[in-house]
Write a protein that holds these residues in place. Structure first.
Motif, PDB file in Angstrom:
ATOM      1  N   THR A 116       0.841  -1.196   0.000  1.00 28.39           N
ATOM      2  CA  THR A 116       0.000   0.000   0.000  1.00 28.39           C
ATOM      3  C   THR A 116       0.874   1.243   0.000  1.00 28.39           C
ATOM      4  O   THR A 116       1.987   1.232   0.541  1.00 28.39           O
ATOM      5  CB  THR A 116      -0.953   0.028   1.208  1.00 28.39           C
ATOM      6  OG1 THR A 116      -0.193  -0.058   2.425  1.00 28.39           O
ATOM      7  CG2 THR A 116      -1.939  -1.126   1.147  1.00 28.39           C
ATOM      8  N   ASP A 126      -3.329   2.185  -3.693  1.00 28.38           N
ATOM      9  CA  ASP A 126      -3.265   3.588  -3.305  1.00 28.38           C
ATOM     10  C   ASP A 126      -4.258   3.808  -2.170  1.00 28.38           C
ATOM     11  O   ASP A 126      -5.460   3.832  -2.396  1.00 28.38           O
ATOM     12  CB  ASP A 126      -3.610   4.459  -4.518  1.00 28.38           C
ATOM     13  CG  ASP A 126      -3.402   5.945  -4.266  1.00 28.38           C
ATOM     14  OD1 ASP A 126      -3.422   6.362  -3.084  1.00 28.38           O
ATOM     15  OD2 ASP A 126      -3.253   6.692  -5.244  1.00 28.38           O
ATOM     16  N   ARG A 127      -3.751   3.925  -0.944  1.00 29.49           N
ATOM     17  CA  ARG A 127      -4.486   4.155   0.300  1.00 29.49           C
ATOM     18  C   ARG A 127      -5.144   2.878   0.838  1.00 29.49           C
ATOM     19  O   ARG A 127      -5.634   2.043   0.083  1.00 29.49           O
ATOM     20  CB  ARG A 127      -5.544   5.246   0.159  1.00 29.49           C
ATOM     21  CG  ARG A 127      -4.959   6.620  -0.176  1.00 29.49           C
ATOM     22  CD  ARG A 127      -5.929   7.735   0.185  1.00 29.49           C
ATOM     23  NE  ARG A 127      -5.417   9.051  -0.139  1.00 29.49           N
ATOM     24  CZ  ARG A 127      -4.488   9.704   0.547  1.00 29.49           C
ATOM     25  NH1 ARG A 127      -3.953   9.133   1.611  1.00 29.49           N
ATOM     26  NH2 ARG A 127      -4.078  10.903   0.176  1.00 29.49           N
ATOM     27  N   LYS A 149       1.916   9.563  -4.732  1.00 30.80           N
ATOM     28  CA  LYS A 149       1.560   8.140  -4.646  1.00 30.80           C
ATOM     29  C   LYS A 149       1.250   7.540  -6.008  1.00 30.80           C
ATOM     30  O   LYS A 149       1.672   6.419  -6.307  1.00 30.80           O
ATOM     31  CB  LYS A 149       0.353   7.957  -3.719  1.00 30.80           C
ATOM     32  CG  LYS A 149       0.596   8.347  -2.286  1.00 30.80           C
ATOM     33  CD  LYS A 149      -0.600   8.030  -1.408  1.00 30.80           C
ATOM     34  CE  LYS A 149      -1.891   8.623  -1.923  1.00 30.80           C
ATOM     35  NZ  LYS A 149      -1.824  10.092  -2.061  1.00 30.80           N
ATOM     36  N   THR A 150       0.506   8.268  -6.829  1.00 25.43           N
ATOM     37  CA  THR A 150       0.118   7.737  -8.139  1.00 25.43           C
ATOM     38  C   THR A 150       1.340   7.473  -9.011  1.00 25.43           C
ATOM     39  O   THR A 150       1.440   6.435  -9.671  1.00 25.43           O
ATOM     40  CB  THR A 150      -0.841   8.707  -8.845  1.00 25.43           C
ATOM     41  OG1 THR A 150      -2.010   8.891  -8.036  1.00 25.43           O
ATOM     42  CG2 THR A 150      -1.262   8.156 -10.201  1.00 25.43           C
ATOM     43  N   ARG A 209      -7.098   1.026  -5.741  1.00 29.29           N
ATOM     44  CA  ARG A 209      -7.103   2.183  -4.847  1.00 29.29           C
ATOM     45  C   ARG A 209      -8.321   2.119  -3.937  1.00 29.29           C
ATOM     46  O   ARG A 209      -9.287   1.399  -4.204  1.00 29.29           O
ATOM     47  CB  ARG A 209      -7.150   3.492  -5.649  1.00 29.29           C
ATOM     48  CG  ARG A 209      -8.445   3.687  -6.443  1.00 29.29           C
ATOM     49  CD  ARG A 209      -8.429   4.976  -7.217  1.00 29.29           C
ATOM     50  NE  ARG A 209      -9.671   5.182  -7.955  1.00 29.29           N
ATOM     51  CZ  ARG A 209      -9.923   6.260  -8.698  1.00 29.29           C
ATOM     52  NH1 ARG A 209      -9.018   7.205  -8.806  1.00 29.29           N
ATOM     53  NH2 ARG A 209     -11.069   6.380  -9.338  1.00 29.29           N
ATOM     54  N   ALA A 259       3.220   4.436  -7.621  1.00 31.97           N
ATOM     55  CA  ALA A 259       2.467   3.207  -7.892  1.00 31.97           C
ATOM     56  C   ALA A 259       2.672   2.772  -9.337  1.00 31.97           C
ATOM     57  O   ALA A 259       2.861   1.579  -9.627  1.00 31.97           O
ATOM     58  CB  ALA A 259       0.990   3.417  -7.600  1.00 31.97           C
TER      59      ALA A 259
END
Length: 208
Positions: free
Chosen positions: A10, A97-98, A19-20, A41, A23
């Motif tokens: 994560t 993502d999260r 983050k994007t 996500r 990832a």
């Protein structure tokens, strides 16, 4: 989650922390090693999640903080049960993502709810599931806001919150990482993109 049955990664951090981008780079690298990757996500990783995402991030009216926390938990319960666990059972790598740490930071600290209760709610929703590695991209809120401004896109409900809100969120993320150092990799998100990607690969490589 056992790495032999898949690997669950994560990415956490404030809005604008990158983050994007990380990832995507991690996804490309893992596929290059021959691994099957599922990138997802929260909220929004499933059809149900897309509907919940629209409510929690784009609803124009107020949402009570407890209702917001419950909506995120509902998305999490469905997402883990229908997407994450099946992918891990197939031996795939999940890049997400999260996850629940965002709920503790945003709804717990940001909305000033009880962080322990928010975490407990999320763990109950996900039947106790925790990722193998959580990458925290740490960035001060002023720099993050400047990045969001430069992107020239409309802010969602959380991005639009005041500086004090985002300062509480950042502090909560760092506190969570300090409590679980074996799970978290904390990185200074102001570092060059490729440096961050290399640090993430170094943390993941031994688990493959």
């Amino acid at each position: 989650m056992s790495a032999s049955r898949g690997l669950w990664i994560t990415l956490e951090g404030g809005d604008g922390s990158g983050k994007t981008t990380q990832a995507r780079l991690l996804h490309e690298w893992l596929e290059g090693t021959g691994r099957t990757v599922v990138r997802t996500r929260e909220p929004g990783g499933t059809e149900v999640g897309v509907l919940i995402r629209d409510i929690v991030l784009h609803h124009r009216g107020d949402i009570a903080p407890r209702a917001e926390a419950l909506l995120y938990a509902a998305d999490r319960a469905h997402h883990v049960e229908t997407l994450v666990r099946p992918a891990l059972a197939r031996g795939e790598v999940v890049i997400q993502d999260r996850y629940l740490d965002s709920s503790v930071a945003y709804q717990g600290a940001g909305r000033v709810l009880d962080a322990t209760e928010v975490r407990g709610l999320s763990l109950w929703a996900a039947d106790g599931a925790l990722p193998d590695v959580t990458v925290l991209l740490d960035l001060d809120p002023a720099t993050a806001r400047a990045r969001l401004d430069a992107a020239d896109k409309p802010f969602d409900r959380l991005e639009s919150e005041k500086d004090e809100f985002h300062a509480r969120v950042r502090a909560a993320f760092l506190a969570l990482a300090a409590e679980e150092p074996e799970r978290f990799l904390v990185l200074d998100a102001s570092r060059p993109v490729e440096d961050l990607a290399a640090a993430i690969r170094a943390r993941i490589q031994p688990l493959l």
